[in-house]
Write an enzyme that holds these catalytic residues in place. Sequence first.
Site, mmCIF file in Angstrom:
data_model
loop_
_atom_site.group_PDB
_atom_site.id
_atom_site.type_symbol
_atom_site.label_atom_id
_atom_site.label_comp_id
_atom_site.label_asym_id
_atom_site.label_seq_id
_atom_site.Cartn_x
_atom_site.Cartn_y
_atom_site.Cartn_z
ATOM 1 N N ARG A 1 6.314 -1.762 -3.067
ATOM 2 C CA ARG A 1 6.237 -0.361 -2.629
ATOM 3 C C ARG A 1 4.955 -0.123 -1.832
ATOM 4 O O ARG A 1 4.947 0.618 -0.850
ATOM 5 C CB ARG A 1 6.302 0.578 -3.840
ATOM 6 C CG ARG A 1 6.359 2.046 -3.454
ATOM 7 C CD ARG A 1 6.627 2.945 -4.631
ATOM 8 N NE ARG A 1 5.527 2.934 -5.585
ATOM 9 C CZ ARG A 1 5.535 3.570 -6.749
ATOM 10 N NH1 ARG A 1 6.609 4.260 -7.119
ATOM 11 N NH2 ARG A 1 4.505 3.502 -7.563
ATOM 12 N N ARG B 1 -14.962 10.012 13.280
ATOM 13 C CA ARG B 1 -13.862 10.939 13.019
ATOM 14 C C ARG B 1 -13.091 11.293 14.286
ATOM 15 O O ARG B 1 -13.641 11.874 15.224
ATOM 16 C CB ARG B 1 -14.395 12.213 12.359
ATOM 17 C CG ARG B 1 -13.279 13.122 11.854
ATOM 18 C CD ARG B 1 -13.823 14.323 11.102
ATOM 19 N NE ARG B 1 -12.724 15.120 10.553
ATOM 20 C CZ ARG B 1 -11.977 15.963 11.268
ATOM 21 N NH1 ARG B 1 -12.218 16.118 12.553
ATOM 22 N NH2 ARG B 1 -10.996 16.641 10.700
ATOM 23 N N LYS C 1 3.775 6.531 -0.693
ATOM 24 C CA LYS C 1 2.826 6.878 -1.760
ATOM 25 C C LYS C 1 1.435 7.063 -1.153
ATOM 26 O O LYS C 1 0.536 6.242 -1.333
ATOM 27 C CB LYS C 1 2.838 5.802 -2.858
ATOM 28 C CG LYS C 1 2.274 6.306 -4.179
ATOM 29 C CD LYS C 1 2.627 5.379 -5.313
ATOM 30 C CE LYS C 1 1.881 5.689 -6.593
ATOM 31 N NZ LYS C 1 2.191 6.962 -7.229
HETATM 32 N N1 PLP Z 1 6.845 10.882 -8.263
HETATM 33 C C1 PLP Z 1 5.579 11.144 -7.874
HETATM 34 C C2 PLP Z 1 5.345 12.251 -6.896
HETATM 35 C C3 PLP Z 1 4.511 10.394 -8.382
HETATM 36 O O1 PLP Z 1 3.255 10.663 -7.985
HETATM 37 C C4 PLP Z 1 4.780 9.376 -9.326
HETATM 38 C C5 PLP Z 1 3.705 8.581 -9.885
HETATM 39 O O2 PLP Z 1 2.541 8.804 -9.658
HETATM 40 C C6 PLP Z 1 6.110 9.156 -9.708
HETATM 41 C C7 PLP Z 1 7.123 9.907 -9.138
HETATM 42 C C8 PLP Z 1 6.445 8.068 -10.685
HETATM 43 O O3 PLP Z 1 6.300 6.817 -10.098
HETATM 44 P P1 PLP Z 1 6.032 5.516 -10.954
HETATM 45 O O4 PLP Z 1 7.145 5.415 -11.934
HETATM 46 O O5 PLP Z 1 6.035 4.425 -9.956
HETATM 47 O O6 PLP Z 1 4.707 5.715 -11.626
#
Ligand code: PLP
Length: 288
Positions: free
Chosen positions: A52, A100, A147
């Site tokens: 990921r 920046r 993420k």
């Molecule tokens: N959704 C969001 C927005 C998150 O920030 C997280 C984890 O931080 C999750 C879902 C759950 O993800 P994971 O199971 O990989 O921790």
Amino acid sequence: MSRIAYVNGRYIAHRDARVHIEDRGYQFADGCYEVVAMRNGVFIDAGLHLQRLRRSLAALSIAFPMNDAALMVVMNEVARRNLVREGFVYLQITRGVATRDFAFPGKARPSLVMTARSKLLVDPKLMASGIKVITIPDQRWARPDIKSVSLLPNALGKEAAKKAGAYEAWQVDRDGNVTEGTSSNAWIVTKAGEVVTRQADQGILNGVTRLGLLRVIAASGFRLSERPFSVAEAKGAAEALLTSSTNFVVPVVRIDDTPVGDGKPGPLAKKLAASYADYAAIGGSDKS
Ligand code: PLP
């Protein structure tokens, strides 16, 4: 014991750990992160987390700073130096330090930072009581599947939950459907016994715990549907639950002011929590 952080190739005292003020993570939230849980000294589904992370970095055109094997060495070392056996490693990669300017710098070396913390991953009190969630509008950008460290709406949501005496906030899209929590994925169990969680499209982060629980559900033969569900459907469901790396599977017993089912942790939620804990105990699916 004093904590140790990893910052760009060096292990240093946590209190002295620094990045430059022109790091693009600090200036623009131009970076990604992962939180990888560890139990009994073993990372849970580390392979899925690194996959990921690669996907998030690729989406932002940030170079991967080292290969998976080297990254695992550092992750294990950060956990070891912080005496973590049960807890998590946090790792963050930003585009790096540059003058920046919104556009990407010609040359910047990605910054890699890691920390580790001990944490009880299955909290018996939460498991016994279940938790309350509130619902809030999903105000995030259109790519929460990446993420990214851009987490201001998530922080505002979590603060709203805390003020309301709740544990988490479930974010709701313009169609009235629950997307996910601020740091967890959202699930319900319908009165017909079907487990439901939103499909992993660009609208949610595809949680590694979500993926693990999907495997557990497939192996157990429970009925599953990956589809949107509304706040009204969730409030009328038999059970509800959430998943995240640092809490595994937790029953949800109240949504806003509505009790879910009989207002107690549901039988299937408890079963799934126990099965997921077994799955995690051996490092998840990839045992790394
Ligand atoms: N959704 C969001 C927005 C998150 O920030 C997280 C984890 O931080 C999750 C879902 C759950 O993800 P994971 O199971 O990989 O921790």
